[in-house]
Design a protein around this motif. Structure first.
Motif, PDB file in Angstrom:
ATOM      1  N   LYS A  45      -8.524 -10.454 -10.465  1.00  0.00           N
ATOM      2  CA  LYS A  45      -7.732  -9.260 -10.755  1.00  0.00           C
ATOM      3  C   LYS A  45      -7.883  -8.215  -9.648  1.00  0.00           C
ATOM      4  CE  LYS A  45      -7.573  -9.633 -15.806  1.00  0.00           C
ATOM      5  NZ  LYS A  45      -6.107  -9.470 -15.933  1.00  0.00           N
ATOM      6  N   ARG A  46      -9.061  -8.120  -9.079  1.00  0.00           N
ATOM      7  CA  ARG A  46      -9.257  -7.187  -7.958  1.00  0.00           C
ATOM      8  C   ARG A  46      -8.431  -7.614  -6.746  1.00  0.00           C
ATOM      9  NH1 ARG A  46     -14.823  -7.184  -9.473  1.00  0.00           N
ATOM     10  NH2 ARG A  46     -15.238  -8.743  -7.850  1.00  0.00           N
ATOM     11  N   GLU A  47      -8.363  -8.918  -6.516  1.00  0.00           N
ATOM     12  CA  GLU A  47      -7.567  -9.406  -5.389  1.00  0.00           C
ATOM     13  C   GLU A  47      -6.094  -9.071  -5.575  1.00  0.00           C
ATOM     14  OE1 GLU A  47      -8.410 -10.932  -2.386  1.00  0.00           O
ATOM     15  OE2 GLU A  47     -10.319 -10.080  -3.028  1.00  0.00           O
ATOM     16  N   TYR A  48      -5.615  -9.196  -6.812  1.00  0.00           N
ATOM     17  CA  TYR A  48      -4.217  -8.856  -7.064  1.00  0.00           C
ATOM     18  C   TYR A  48      -3.981  -7.365  -6.833  1.00  0.00           C
ATOM     19  CZ  TYR A  48       0.248  -8.058  -9.354  1.00  0.00           C
ATOM     20  OH  TYR A  48       1.541  -7.678  -9.607  1.00  0.00           O
ATOM     21  N   ALA A  49      -4.876  -6.552  -7.317  1.00  0.00           N
ATOM     22  CA  ALA A  49      -4.732  -5.106  -7.134  1.00  0.00           C
ATOM     23  C   ALA A  49      -4.754  -4.735  -5.655  1.00  0.00           C
ATOM     24  CB  ALA A  49      -5.844  -4.373  -7.883  1.00  0.00           C
ATOM     25  N   ARG A  50      -5.519  -5.460  -4.874  1.00  0.00           N
ATOM     26  CA  ARG A  50      -5.639  -5.179  -3.443  1.00  0.00           C
ATOM     27  C   ARG A  50      -4.392  -5.604  -2.666  1.00  0.00           C
ATOM     28  NH1 ARG A  50      -7.508  -7.828   1.237  1.00  0.00           N
ATOM     29  NH2 ARG A  50      -7.612  -9.791   0.094  1.00  0.00           N
ATOM     30  N   CYS A  51      -3.734  -6.643  -3.129  1.00  0.00           N
ATOM     31  CA  CYS A  51      -2.713  -7.285  -2.303  1.00  0.00           C
ATOM     32  C   CYS A  51      -1.280  -7.181  -2.809  1.00  0.00           C
ATOM     33  CB  CYS A  51      -3.044  -8.782  -2.150  1.00  0.00           C
ATOM     34  SG  CYS A  51      -4.654  -9.124  -1.419  1.00  0.00           S
ATOM     35  N   HIS A  52      -1.055  -6.765  -4.041  1.00  0.00           N
ATOM     36  CA  HIS A  52       0.262  -6.981  -4.635  1.00  0.00           C
ATOM     37  C   HIS A  52       1.375  -6.127  -4.027  1.00  0.00           C
ATOM     38  CE1 HIS A  52      -0.769  -3.364  -6.936  1.00  0.00           C
ATOM     39  NE2 HIS A  52       0.504  -3.282  -7.288  1.00  0.00           N
ATOM     40  N   LYS A  53       1.020  -5.063  -3.302  1.00  0.00           N
ATOM     41  CA  LYS A  53       2.053  -4.219  -2.709  1.00  0.00           C
ATOM     42  C   LYS A  53       2.366  -4.573  -1.255  1.00  0.00           C
ATOM     43  CE  LYS A  53       1.180  -0.158  -5.627  1.00  0.00           C
ATOM     44  NZ  LYS A  53       0.829   1.293  -5.630  1.00  0.00           N
ATOM     45  N   ILE A  54       1.637  -5.523  -0.713  1.00  0.00           N
ATOM     46  CA  ILE A  54       1.811  -5.875   0.699  1.00  0.00           C
ATOM     47  C   ILE A  54       3.039  -6.762   0.881  1.00  0.00           C
ATOM     48  CG2 ILE A  54       0.810  -7.174   2.620  1.00  0.00           C
ATOM     49  CD1 ILE A  54      -0.471  -4.466   2.210  1.00  0.00           C
ATOM     50  N   GLU A  55       3.916  -6.361   1.793  1.00  0.00           N
ATOM     51  CA  GLU A  55       5.095  -7.159   2.131  1.00  0.00           C
ATOM     52  C   GLU A  55       5.218  -7.272   3.638  1.00  0.00           C
ATOM     53  OE1 GLU A  55       8.826  -6.488   0.221  1.00  0.00           O
ATOM     54  OE2 GLU A  55       7.919  -5.596  -1.573  1.00  0.00           O
ATOM     55  N   HIS A  56       5.167  -8.497   4.117  1.00  0.00           N
ATOM     56  CA  HIS A  56       5.291  -8.777   5.560  1.00  0.00           C
ATOM     57  C   HIS A  56       5.784 -10.209   5.692  1.00  0.00           C
ATOM     58  CE1 HIS A  56       3.983  -9.783   9.685  1.00  0.00           C
ATOM     59  NE2 HIS A  56       4.101  -8.481   9.918  1.00  0.00           N
ATOM     60  N   PRO A  57       6.644 -10.484   6.657  1.00  0.00           N
ATOM     61  CA  PRO A  57       7.209 -11.834   6.776  1.00  0.00           C
ATOM     62  C   PRO A  57       6.184 -12.932   7.007  1.00  0.00           C
ATOM     63  CG  PRO A  57       7.788 -10.462   8.685  1.00  0.00           C
ATOM     64  CD  PRO A  57       7.243  -9.548   7.644  1.00  0.00           C
ATOM     65  N   ASN A  58       4.986 -12.575   7.487  1.00  0.00           N
ATOM     66  CA  ASN A  58       3.951 -13.589   7.730  1.00  0.00           C
ATOM     67  C   ASN A  58       2.829 -13.551   6.704  1.00  0.00           C
ATOM     68  OD1 ASN A  58       4.655 -12.750  11.020  1.00  0.00           O
ATOM     69  ND2 ASN A  58       5.004 -14.817  10.255  1.00  0.00           N
ATOM     70  N   ILE A  59       3.067 -12.867   5.578  1.00  0.00           N
ATOM     71  CA  ILE A  59       2.089 -12.823   4.482  1.00  0.00           C
ATOM     72  C   ILE A  59       2.788 -13.260   3.200  1.00  0.00           C
ATOM     73  CG2 ILE A  59       0.551 -11.347   3.128  1.00  0.00           C
ATOM     74  CD1 ILE A  59       0.270  -9.550   5.571  1.00  0.00           C
ATOM     75  N   ILE A  60       2.173 -14.166   2.474  1.00  0.00           N
ATOM     76  CA  ILE A  60       2.773 -14.652   1.222  1.00  0.00           C
ATOM     77  C   ILE A  60       2.819 -13.503   0.225  1.00  0.00           C
ATOM     78  CG2 ILE A  60       2.662 -16.393  -0.593  1.00  0.00           C
ATOM     79  CD1 ILE A  60       0.981 -18.126   1.247  1.00  0.00           C
ATOM     80  N   LYS A  61       3.988 -13.239  -0.303  1.00  0.00           N
ATOM     81  CA  LYS A  61       4.208 -12.076  -1.164  1.00  0.00           C
ATOM     82  C   LYS A  61       3.805 -12.349  -2.609  1.00  0.00           C
ATOM     83  CE  LYS A  61       7.879  -8.967  -2.775  1.00  0.00           C
ATOM     84  NZ  LYS A  61       9.327  -8.669  -2.717  1.00  0.00           N
ATOM     85  N   CYS A  62       3.083 -11.402  -3.188  1.00  0.00           N
ATOM     86  CA  CYS A  62       2.724 -11.482  -4.608  1.00  0.00           C
ATOM     87  C   CYS A  62       3.934 -11.134  -5.474  1.00  0.00           C
ATOM     88  CB  CYS A  62       1.581 -10.523  -4.922  1.00  0.00           C
ATOM     89  SG  CYS A  62      -0.015 -10.985  -4.233  1.00  0.00           S
ATOM     90  N   ILE A  63       4.138 -11.896  -6.548  1.00  0.00           N
ATOM     91  CA  ILE A  63       5.203 -11.610  -7.512  1.00  0.00           C
ATOM     92  C   ILE A  63       4.639 -10.927  -8.747  1.00  0.00           C
ATOM     93  CG2 ILE A  63       6.979 -12.619  -8.983  1.00  0.00           C
ATOM     94  CD1 ILE A  63       7.207 -14.918  -7.000  1.00  0.00           C
ATOM     95  N   GLY A  64       3.476 -11.386  -9.182  1.00  0.00           N
ATOM     96  CA  GLY A  64       2.874 -10.817 -10.377  1.00  0.00           C
ATOM     97  C   GLY A  64       1.639 -11.613 -10.775  1.00  0.00           C
ATOM     98  N   GLU A  65       1.181 -11.421 -11.991  1.00  0.00           N
ATOM     99  CA  GLU A  65       0.064 -12.200 -12.537  1.00  0.00           C
ATOM    100  C   GLU A  65       0.345 -12.464 -14.009  1.00  0.00           C
ATOM    101  OE1 GLU A  65      -3.649 -10.096 -12.402  1.00  0.00           O
ATOM    102  OE2 GLU A  65      -2.733  -8.148 -12.756  1.00  0.00           O
ATOM    103  N   ARG A  66      -0.055 -13.660 -14.459  1.00  0.00           N
ATOM    104  CA  ARG A  66       0.188 -14.024 -15.859  1.00  0.00           C
ATOM    105  C   ARG A  66      -0.711 -15.197 -16.229  1.00  0.00           C
ATOM    106  NH1 ARG A  66       5.816 -17.258 -16.591  1.00  0.00           N
ATOM    107  NH2 ARG A  66       4.586 -18.105 -18.316  1.00  0.00           N
TER     108      ARG A  66
END
Length: 374
Positions: A45-66
């Motif tokens: 959950k900490r990793e999601y909080a750290r990464c979920h707003k990052i958007e860059h063409p060379n970084i895999i984008k987070c959609i959500g968690e479930r």
């Protein structure tokens, strides 16, 4: 969900590619053996909080968690068919293709650092290369291990020493270490050996301070090009030696000025004679060809390899003005100037001899100007 495919991982986390609502996704979860341990769920959950707003063409984008029936709680990321950098390294790629991978990965890391994030655990198993266009996709979610012994040596070598012992706060130099190790493992020929050395030093203060400095060295390969020029052109080699001597002469000149001033009795003006300054300038100029040591002044607009001076010189003047205004003791001022000079020159990183010579001349000229006003 159908068509699931598990990607081989070590440690605590599981990676699964699947489809969700017709969209390809990557799931990052926890292996069944560790799901009953709350610390791993908190970590995810900490990793999601750290990464979920990052958007860059060379970084895999987070959609959500479930939560998923088969995999438990997962981070959901966008996905397109790709293989790991580990698999890419086993393929037959030319130098330009490998350099392109380094540039893309460096872009992703530079973006993270600009957003005050450090990955800290980069290795080829978390770097994916798309099947279609060989586009780098960095998994910014850090994968964890139950303990240090469970991380295999083939991945540990990519981790910076400070990331292993956890004794200091990680910074850009941690990721520089991993990037340099990847560069080494890509087997790009030995012309990049100095870039690798500058990236993977055990002491992090001796590494490139950031990705931008790494890229500058990677793109210019200063030391290697000097080696090639020695092999291909004796005259060109002599010119570079002349410039190096000129740069050293400038440094010695500044040191002479400081020592001369510091050793003067307090009743004197505490500045070198005009003859000393003129001799230093004349000898520096004679040692290098005019085309190698440009005649630079404060109003000049620099270009090419000297373009960095457009921003550096005005700020350097401001800093020196503050130093000279900070104390009435000339000896104390000169000591501060000396420390400032050494620190600034070190911060310049891997500049060419011509660039250092131009910087030294700018510094010496302005210091002489300030000394004349004391």
């Amino acid at each position: 969900m159908t068509e699931s495919n598990e990607i081989k991982t070590y440690g605590v986390n599981i990676l699964v590619t699947d489809k969700m609502n017709g969209q390809d996704v990557l799931l990052v979860g926890i292996k069944s053996a560790y799901r009953n341990k709350p610390q791993y769920l908190r970590s995810l959950k900490r990793e999601y909080a750290r990464c979920h707003k990052i958007e860059h063409p060379n970084i895999i984008k987070c959609i959500g968690e479930r939560d998923f029936e088969d995999y438990g709680h997962c981070i959901v990321l966008e996905w397109e068919p790709a293989r790991t950098l580990t698999d890419y390294m086993r393929e037959n790629h030319d130098m330009e293709e490998k350099k392109n991978i380094i540039h893309q990965l460096a872009d992703a890391l530079s973006f993270l650092h600009a957003n005050s994030l450090v990955h800290g655990a980069i290795n080829p198993s978390c770097v994916f290369i798309t099947n279609k266009d060989d586009q780098v996709k960095l998994l910014n979610i850090r994968l964890h291990f139950a303990d240090m012994l469970s991380e295999p040596a083939e991945l540990t070598k990519y981790r910076a020493p400070e990331a292993k012992d956890g004794t200091v706060v990680l910074d850009a130099r941690t990721d520089v270490f991993s990037l340099g190790t990847i560069l080494k493992e890509l087997n790009i020929n030995d012309e990049y050996s100095d870039v690798i050395e500058g990236s993977t030093n055990f002491v992090r203060n001796d590494r490139f301070p950031d990705i931008e400095t790494f890229l500058e060295a990677f793109e210019h390969r200063r030391v290697t090009l000097r080696k090639k020029s020695r092999q291909n052109s004796g005259s060109h080699h002599n010119k570079r030696i002349a410039v190096l001597i000129a740069a050293i002469a400038a440094i010695v000149g500044i040191a002479v000025i400081f020592i001369f001033n510091r050793n003067q009795p307090s009743t004197e003006a505490q500045q070198p004679s005009k003859e000393v300054v003129d001799t230093i300038k004349r000898e520096s100029t004679q040692m290098a060809e005019p085309t190698q040591t440009p005649d630079i002044n404060q109003s000049a607009k620099y270009s090419g390899e000297l373009e960095f001076l457009n921003e550096l010189v005005p700020q350097m003047h401001v800093d020196l003005d503050k130093i000279y205004a900070s104390d009435s003791d000339n000896a104390a001022i000169h000591a501060k100037v000396s420390r400032y000079y050494k620190g600034l020159r070190k911060a310049l990183g891997n500049k060419t001899d011509e660039q250092f010579a131009a910087y030294d001349k700018e510094f010496a000229d302005y210091v002489n100007k300030k000394n004349a006003g004391l």
